[in-house]
Scaffold this active site. Structure first.
Site, PDB file in Angstrom:
ATOM      1  N   GLY A 166     -12.315  98.953  86.772  1.00 17.52           N
ATOM      2  CA  GLY A 166     -11.053  98.936  87.498  1.00 17.52           C
ATOM      3  C   GLY A 166     -10.651 100.243  88.135  1.00 17.52           C
ATOM      4  O   GLY A 166      -9.494 100.403  88.540  1.00 17.52           O
ATOM      5  N   GLY A 167     -11.575 101.177  88.277  1.00 15.16           N
ATOM      6  CA  GLY A 167     -11.238 102.464  88.888  1.00 15.16           C
ATOM      7  C   GLY A 167     -10.711 102.330  90.305  1.00 15.16           C
ATOM      8  O   GLY A 167      -9.675 102.909  90.657  1.00 15.16           O
ATOM      9  N   LYS A 168     -11.408 101.572  91.138  1.00 13.23           N
ATOM     10  CA  LYS A 168     -10.949 101.378  92.517  1.00 13.23           C
ATOM     11  C   LYS A 168      -9.717 100.490  92.564  1.00 13.23           C
ATOM     12  O   LYS A 168      -8.873 100.643  93.451  1.00 13.23           O
ATOM     13  CB  LYS A 168     -12.080 100.812  93.374  1.00 13.23           C
TER      14      LYS A 168
ATOM     15  N   ASP B 278     -10.802  80.799  88.575  1.00  8.30           N
ATOM     16  CA  ASP B 278      -9.440  80.818  89.122  1.00  8.30           C
ATOM     17  C   ASP B 278      -9.403  81.179  90.612  1.00  8.30           C
ATOM     18  O   ASP B 278      -8.391  80.918  91.289  1.00  8.30           O
ATOM     19  CB  ASP B 278      -8.570  81.843  88.378  1.00  8.30           C
TER      20      ASP B 278
ATOM     21  N   ASP C 102     -17.558  96.095  95.409  1.00  6.99           N
ATOM     22  CA  ASP C 102     -18.361  97.243  94.975  1.00  6.99           C
ATOM     23  C   ASP C 102     -19.501  96.654  94.160  1.00  6.99           C
ATOM     24  O   ASP C 102     -19.410  96.514  92.937  1.00  6.99           O
ATOM     25  CB  ASP C 102     -17.498  98.200  94.151  1.00  6.99           C
TER      26      ASP C 102
ATOM     27  N   CYS D 201     -22.961 102.248  95.201  1.00  8.23           N
ATOM     28  CA  CYS D 201     -23.234 103.655  94.883  1.00  8.23           C
ATOM     29  C   CYS D 201     -24.738 103.876  95.013  1.00  8.23           C
ATOM     30  O   CYS D 201     -25.405 104.337  94.089  1.00  8.23           O
ATOM     31  CB  CYS D 201     -22.714 104.038  93.499  1.00  8.23           C
TER      32      CYS D 201
END
Length: 388
Positions: free
Chosen positions: A229-231, A274, A287, A340
């Site tokens: 969840g960094g971005k 969902d 990502d 990355c």
């Protein structure tokens, strides 16, 4: 622990890694068995291990063997350190050098610290000069970056508060929120600014990707491959969004609710089943899983674990993710594809593959971040859906 005992511990851990154990698993197992080792001992052993994993080919050549002992011998010689005073066999030190181990190997500048098949992929993707530069950069430790949570603090204020805890930083040009840590990195996770959500650990290029997304207040945004969840959190700080995080491996998101609470961010977590009932989004960020070649300074075992078959499998996974995510984008909306990776088959070739199968879509932005910019290597392509 003495310096020599730390080397012996690293030798034993490297043997486990060479036998197939994951780096973190081997390090954690050793730490649990070695309660006598203090924090400085653990940090030193960790540094020895990661240095040798990053430079496995060159250290093995200098040490005379692809063994834990050979790698540590090679590491010492690479650093200009005479191993003989440390290899004594006394007080938990490595056994004394054998007659053959006294012979110093001559550094071979043709050796690269990548599997042979990967070196070809690097050269074809980056060109000879840039491939050589990237390979050398991957031998070193990655810098530690912080992202300032702009909803809670300015960059200058975050620096001041961090400095009070002995963490010295300087701004980095990769992103307006990026700080690079110059001293005190091991104190970050227990520091007040980190625990209060003023800063997050996040590479500068990862922050730069979010800044390039042109996020606007009120947008519906899906982080389709959110991972930890960094971005997601960086997007939450960039604009007031209706923000949803999803990952096919749901356990990767287990810490995100607490991190979001700490950061003061509102994020809805969605399971795969969902998504179709949630409607379409203005922007979907993917990502995608990849080789990780742009971040192998941080996770160097990845380059040794990757096989040609796995590399091909990853490209198929990327294509399927893009195809699935495209169905969740509004007409005229944006699908942002990131990796990355430094390698063309995962980046521009993957975009071309998508466009071949999705008429009406177009590219309105691409960017590649390289290691010589001080960040990890990242790629971003922003694809626009056809209008209704």
């Amino acid at each position: 622990m003495t310096p020599a005992a730390r080397l012996q511990a690293a030798i034993e851990i490297l043997e486990q890694i060479l036998d197939g154990s994951a780096v973190e698993q081997a390090l954690t197992g050793w730490a649990r068995r070695s309660r006598y080792a203090g924090s400085k001992d653990r940090a030193a052993v960790r540094d020895h291990v990661f240095s040798s994993v990053r430079q496995m080919n060159s250290h093995a050549a200098l040490g005379g063997a692809r063994t834990g002992r050979g790698l540590i011998l090679g590491a010492l010689r690479s650093g200009g350190v005479d191993p003989e005073p440390l290899f004594t066999g006394e007080r938990h030190a490595p056994a004394a050098l054998s007659e053959g181990e006294f012979e110093r190997a001559v550094p071979d500048l043709s050796i690269v610290d990548l599997p042979e098949w990967l070196w070809g992929a690097f050269q074809s993707s980056l060109g000879a000069d840039k491939a050589h530069d990237a390979e050398l950069a991957l031998r070193d430790r990655a810098p530690v970056f912080l992202r300032v949570n702009s909803t809670k603090a300015s960059v200058s204020h975050a620096q001041e508060v961090l400095a009070e805890g002995g963490i010295e930083t300087v701004p980095h040009p990769s992103a307006s929120t990026a700080l690079i840590v110059e001293r005190g990195e091991r104190a970050i996770r227990n520091s007040r600014p980190y625990l209060d959500g003023l800063v997050e650990l996040q590479d500068g290029a990862s922050q730069a990707i979010v800044e390039r997304l042109n996020l606007q207040n009120g947008m519906r945004v899906l982080d389709y491959c959110a991972g930890g969840g960094g971005k997601t959190l960086a997007m939450a700080a960039a604009a007031r969004l209706e923000l949803v995080a999803h990952d096919a491996a749901e356990q990767r998101l287990r810490d995100l609710p607490e991190r979001a609470k700490r950061a003061g961010a509102k994020v809805k977590i969605a399971k795969t089943h969902d998504l179709k009932s949630m409607g379409r989004f203005d922007l979907v960020l993917c990502d995608a899983p990849c080789s990780g070649s742009g971040s192998w300074r941080r996770a160097p075992e990845g380059k040794w674990r990757l096989t040609p078959d796995r590399f091909a499998e990853l490209q198929d996974i990327q294509a399927s993710i893009l195809a699935a995510a495209a169905q969740l984008v509004k007409p005229g909306g944006v699908l942002s594809y990131a990796t990355c990776s430094l390698l063309v088959p995962e980046n521009s070739a993957q975009v071309d593959r998508f466009l071949d199968h999705h008429p009406g879509w177009s590219v309105h932005d691409t960017h590649q971040w390289f290691l010589d910019e001080g960040t990890d290597g990242f790629f971003l392509a922003q694809l626009q859906a056809p209008a209704a």
